[in-house]
Design a protein around this motif. Structure first.
Motif, PDB file in Angstrom:
ATOM      1  N   PHE A 234       0.844  -1.199   0.000  1.00  0.00           N
ATOM      2  CA  PHE A 234       0.000   0.000   0.000  1.00  0.00           C
ATOM      3  C   PHE A 234       0.877   1.246   0.000  1.00  0.00           C
ATOM      4  N   GLN A 235       0.535   2.174  -0.879  1.00  0.00           N
ATOM      5  CA  GLN A 235       1.260   3.439  -0.986  1.00  0.00           C
ATOM      6  C   GLN A 235       0.618   4.478  -0.081  1.00  0.00           C
ATOM      7  N   SER A 236       1.453   5.283   0.578  1.00  0.00           N
ATOM      8  CA  SER A 236       0.993   6.331   1.485  1.00  0.00           C
ATOM      9  C   SER A 236       1.581   7.667   1.042  1.00  0.00           C
ATOM     10  N   ILE A 237       0.705   8.670   0.864  1.00  0.00           N
ATOM     11  CA  ILE A 237       1.145   9.999   0.409  1.00  0.00           C
ATOM     12  C   ILE A 237       0.424  11.058   1.226  1.00  0.00           C
ATOM     13  N   TYR A 238       1.205  11.992   1.793  1.00  0.00           N
ATOM     14  CA  TYR A 238       0.668  13.177   2.450  1.00  0.00           C
ATOM     15  C   TYR A 238       0.959  14.384   1.562  1.00  0.00           C
ATOM     16  N   PHE A 239      -0.050  15.245   1.353  1.00  0.00           N
ATOM     17  CA  PHE A 239       0.201  16.479   0.603  1.00  0.00           C
ATOM     18  C   PHE A 239      -0.688  17.595   1.130  1.00  0.00           C
ATOM     19  N   GLU A 240      -0.219  18.829   0.906  1.00  0.00           N
ATOM     20  CA  GLU A 240      -0.976  20.010   1.322  1.00  0.00           C
ATOM     21  C   GLU A 240      -2.035  20.316   0.262  1.00  0.00           C
ATOM     22  N   HIS A 241      -3.277  20.451   0.710  1.00  0.00           N
ATOM     23  CA  HIS A 241      -4.366  20.612  -0.243  1.00  0.00           C
ATOM     24  C   HIS A 241      -4.306  21.944  -0.969  1.00  0.00           C
ATOM     25  N   GLN A 242      -3.918  22.988  -0.286  1.00  0.00           N
ATOM     26  CA  GLN A 242      -3.940  24.320  -0.897  1.00  0.00           C
ATOM     27  C   GLN A 242      -2.760  24.543  -1.838  1.00  0.00           C
ATOM     28  N   THR A 243      -1.584  24.084  -1.445  1.00  0.00           N
ATOM     29  CA  THR A 243      -0.377  24.354  -2.232  1.00  0.00           C
ATOM     30  C   THR A 243       0.015  23.205  -3.154  1.00  0.00           C
ATOM     31  N   ASN A 244      -0.655  22.052  -3.031  1.00  0.00           N
ATOM     32  CA  ASN A 244      -0.302  20.852  -3.811  1.00  0.00           C
ATOM     33  C   ASN A 244       1.131  20.387  -3.536  1.00  0.00           C
ATOM     34  N   HIS A 245       1.622  20.660  -2.359  1.00  0.00           N
ATOM     35  CA  HIS A 245       2.987  20.295  -1.992  1.00  0.00           C
ATOM     36  C   HIS A 245       2.986  18.883  -1.397  1.00  0.00           C
ATOM     37  N   ILE A 246       3.784  17.973  -1.961  1.00  0.00           N
ATOM     38  CA  ILE A 246       3.911  16.621  -1.420  1.00  0.00           C
ATOM     39  C   ILE A 246       4.769  16.687  -0.164  1.00  0.00           C
ATOM     40  N   ILE A 247       4.205  16.274   0.951  1.00  0.00           N
ATOM     41  CA  ILE A 247       4.924  16.340   2.230  1.00  0.00           C
ATOM     42  C   ILE A 247       5.768  15.093   2.442  1.00  0.00           C
ATOM     43  N   ALA A 248       5.164  13.927   2.252  1.00  0.00           N
ATOM     44  CA  ALA A 248       5.878  12.668   2.512  1.00  0.00           C
ATOM     45  C   ALA A 248       5.242  11.552   1.701  1.00  0.00           C
ATOM     46  N   THR A 249       6.073  10.607   1.301  1.00  0.00           N
ATOM     47  CA  THR A 249       5.609   9.398   0.616  1.00  0.00           C
ATOM     48  C   THR A 249       6.161   8.188   1.356  1.00  0.00           C
ATOM     49  N   GLY A 250       5.398   7.148   1.411  1.00  0.00           N
ATOM     50  CA  GLY A 250       5.830   5.942   2.109  1.00  0.00           C
ATOM     51  C   GLY A 250       4.942   4.774   1.745  1.00  0.00           C
ATOM     52  N   GLY A 251       4.802   3.850   2.659  1.00  0.00           N
ATOM     53  CA  GLY A 251       3.989   2.675   2.375  1.00  0.00           C
ATOM     54  C   GLY A 251       3.594   1.934   3.633  1.00  0.00           C
ATOM     55  N   PHE A 252       2.645   1.035   3.473  1.00  0.00           N
ATOM     56  CA  PHE A 252       2.176   0.176   4.551  1.00  0.00           C
ATOM     57  C   PHE A 252       2.077  -1.251   4.028  1.00  0.00           C
ATOM     58  N   ARG A 253       2.313  -2.202   4.911  1.00  0.00           N
ATOM     59  CA  ARG A 253       2.129  -3.614   4.538  1.00  0.00           C
ATOM     60  C   ARG A 253       0.653  -4.005   4.571  1.00  0.00           C
ATOM     61  N   GLU A 254      -0.110  -3.341   5.425  1.00  0.00           N
ATOM     62  CA  GLU A 254      -1.564  -3.509   5.451  1.00  0.00           C
ATOM     63  C   GLU A 254      -2.183  -2.123   5.460  1.00  0.00           C
ATOM     64  N   ASN A 255      -3.402  -2.048   4.985  1.00  0.00           N
ATOM     65  CA  ASN A 255      -4.077  -0.755   4.959  1.00  0.00           C
ATOM     66  C   ASN A 255      -4.373  -0.308   6.391  1.00  0.00           C
ATOM     67  N   PRO A 256      -3.845   0.842   6.823  1.00  0.00           N
ATOM     68  CA  PRO A 256      -4.095   1.283   8.203  1.00  0.00           C
ATOM     69  C   PRO A 256      -5.522   1.775   8.419  1.00  0.00           C
ATOM     70  N   TYR A 257      -6.213   2.146   7.347  1.00  0.00           N
ATOM     71  CA  TYR A 257      -7.601   2.601   7.449  1.00  0.00           C
ATOM     72  C   TYR A 257      -8.524   1.407   7.233  1.00  0.00           C
ATOM     73  N   ILE A 258      -9.334   1.117   8.227  1.00  0.00           N
ATOM     74  CA  ILE A 258     -10.267  -0.006   8.147  1.00  0.00           C
ATOM     75  C   ILE A 258     -11.674   0.567   8.038  1.00  0.00           C
ATOM     76  N   VAL A 259     -12.267   0.443   6.868  1.00  0.00           N
ATOM     77  CA  VAL A 259     -13.576   1.026   6.577  1.00  0.00           C
ATOM     78  C   VAL A 259     -14.621  -0.086   6.577  1.00  0.00           C
ATOM     79  N   ALA A 260     -15.662   0.097   7.375  1.00  0.00           N
ATOM     80  CA  ALA A 260     -16.749  -0.881   7.465  1.00  0.00           C
ATOM     81  C   ALA A 260     -18.065  -0.206   7.123  1.00  0.00           C
ATOM     82  N   ARG A 261     -18.975  -0.996   6.575  1.00  0.00           N
ATOM     83  CA  ARG A 261     -20.330  -0.532   6.268  1.00  0.00           C
ATOM     84  C   ARG A 261     -21.334  -1.401   7.021  1.00  0.00           C
TER      85      ARG A 261
END
Length: 539
Positions: A234-261
């Motif tokens: 899994f790819q992880s990217i942080y960026f500033e919404h207003q300036t479109n500046h990429i803050i950091a890029t990285g990754g995860f072995r599992e998705n840290p966000y667990i979404v349930a319905r």
């Protein structure tokens, strides 16, 4: 200045986020309306609310709020309670499940996982997650590593989350848009990784908020043999919404966000919940109570009918007050205006709405009605029946919430070498999750009842047919242990059972030999006088 490739990446991510925002916009009005009436502390989807402001001023009846909290507490208590073990681990290979060393390692690992859950903030965050799930139909739980507590959980507000499904119907792409202060951004990412605008904000206005976006999505191309962040699934990217500046890029072995319905239509991405179904009744009840309160106020302090030419204004309504009228004028009195409000009919209509709302949230199924004539067995059986009502919902919660969460926690602890050294036989072995929470056991209650009915039937016909020959005692005990989810520590292994049986058999054989020797000795003792008499008679 960032490279052209990073600027292109930021533009791509922002365009995708804009598209997801447009697709989600139709849901936001529903969420706002539902949270206004049922979860007011989170009623800030389309509205900007000040912290600490009053959010329940327009609520005249709290039936829906109480029902939502009751269902959330029920899910928490019957699925992930801190008082009970709610899952256990098993190997997919049945051979390993019979191996003592493998079972001991898995049992010890499970103990350490429950200890890590207990030391973290899991209990409070999972309850918030259930509240979101029942109110909005969609919830998001973030699972991160923590240097002090091993694990850190956070239930993210629905307003932050934008999601996409994969071809299997599971959410694997999450765009999170949130606000933090410039000071918090520097603490989290480092001053050198932020844009010049944010750096200036930090120096001049450190407590002003900025909008940050976090994107987690699966990688299509990566080398699984490498362990660096650029080759994680899994790819992880942080960026500033207003300036479109990429803050950091990285990754995860599992998705840290667990979404349930909670419930989901096949044509929709976001879920629906009992709050969606109860919303019409909640709105009607809220308006009915508002009107009935106004009617009650008019009944208690009614409008007055006053003759226009006799009374001297103002009219005094305080106790002991005196009103004057003109002498010689009409003796018309001040009279209350009768609004003809039928209070009993209004109360009946309100109670009918409350009952309907409670049924939408399964309150009638979750609360055991008091009945002094019920036995303990009847109470347990009715409780199991009530929990089985939520069976279809439990399946989705297990697959979308509990399973990915347990897998991520297990892998985090395994990577950090928090388990004891595993036996070599466990290399590359797969593990299954078995749920043993009260709700999961209630779903299996029918199986136990079938087993008991079968044994009772076998016992009744045992005099006519050799039914015991068809029952594998070892298999029966193992099936009951598995169905009830009994801890492995209280169950002996097959080797221990075999040793006990052999010891018992040897003791029984030894006892039989002793009894035989005693019988032979008694026989010899009784035969001695007879032999002597025979000899004497021969003389």
């Amino acid at each position: 200045m960032q490279s052209q490739s990073l600027r292109n990446l930021a533009k791509e991510l922002k365009d995708t986020l804009s598209r997801l925002e447009e697709k989600r916009s139709t849901w936001e009005s529903h969420w706002q309306e539902i949270s206004n009436l049922m979860l007011p502390r989170k009623a800030e989807i389309t509205k900007s609310r000040s912290r600490g402001d009053k959010r329940s001023a327009s609520i005249y009846d709290a039936t829906a709020i109480h029902s939502l909290e009751l269902l959330s507490a029920s899910l928490h208590g019957t699925l992930t309670s801190s008082a009970n073990r709610w899952f256990s681990l098993r190997f997919k290979s049945n051979m390993l499940n019979e191996d003592d060393a493998a079972k001991e390692w898995l049992e010890d690992s499970t103990d350490k996982m429950f200890l890590a859950f207990a030391r973290s903030n899991f209990q409070q965050e999972i309850f918030e997650n259930y509240n979101d799930l029942i109110c909005f139909g969609t919830s998001c739980l973030m699972v991160e590593e923590d240097e002090e507590d091993i694990l850190r959980f956070s239930a993210r507000h629905i307003k932050e989350i934008f999601i996409e499904e994969n071809k299997r119907g599971f959410v694997d792409k999450i765009y999170r848009k949130f606000k933090i202060t410039a000071s918090q951004a520097v603490e989290k990412f480092g001053l050198e990784n932020l844009s010049r605008e944010v750096q200036n904000n930090f120096k001049n206005k450190p407590f002003d908020e900025i909008v940050i976006c976090h994107v987690v999505r699966p990688r299509n191309i990566y080398n699984s043999n490498k362990e660096d962040k650029a080759n994680m699934p899994f790819q992880s990217i942080y960026f500033e919404h207003q300036t479109n500046h990429i803050i950091a890029t990285g990754g995860f072995r599992e998705n840290p966000y667990i979404v349930a319905r909670y419930l989901k239509s096949s044509t929709e991405v976001y879920g629906r919940s009992p709050a969606f179904s109860a919303l019409p009744d909640v709105k009607v009840l809220n308006k009915m109570v508002e009107h009935s309160l106004k009617a009650a106020a008019k009944t208690i302090d009614p409008p007055l009918l006053c003759p226009d030419d006799s009374m001297l204004a103002p009219i005094r309504m305080t106790p002991g007050s005196i009103n004057y009228y003109r002498a010689g004028s009409s003796r018309d009195r001040i009279e209350p205006l009768n609004i003809n409000q039928n209070i009993s009919l209004t109360l009946q209509a309100e109670e009918a709405r409350r009952t309907a709302i409670a049924k939408m949230f399964h309150v009638d199924q979750l609360v055991v009605a008091e009945n002094r004539n019920m036995t303990a067995t009847e109470v347990l059986q009715r409780q199991e029946e009530r929990l089985r009502i939520l069976g279809p919902v439990m399946g989705r919660i297990q697959s979308e919430l509990l399973e990915p969460m347990i897998i991520r926690v297990f892998n985090i602890m395994l990577r950090n070498k928090l388990f004891i050294q595993a036996p070599e036989i466990l290399t590359n072995q797969e593990i299954d999750i078995e749920y043993v929470s009260p709700m999961a056991l209630a779903q299996k209650g029918q199986e136990i009842q079938s087993i008991m009915r079968g044994l009772e039937l076998f016992a009744s016909i045992s005099q006519m047919a050799p039914v015991q020959d068809y029952i594998d005692e070892n298999g029966l005990i193992k099936q009951i242990v598995k169905t009830l989810g009994l801890p492995a520590k209280m169950i002996r292994s097959d080797k221990e059972v075999q040793a006990i049986r052999e010891e018992r058999q040897a003791a029984q054989q030894q006892q039989a030999e002793i009894q035989q020797q005693m019988a032979e000795s008694e026989m010899a003792k009784n035969a001695a006088p007879l032999a002597k008499e025979v000899l004497n008679s021969g003389e």
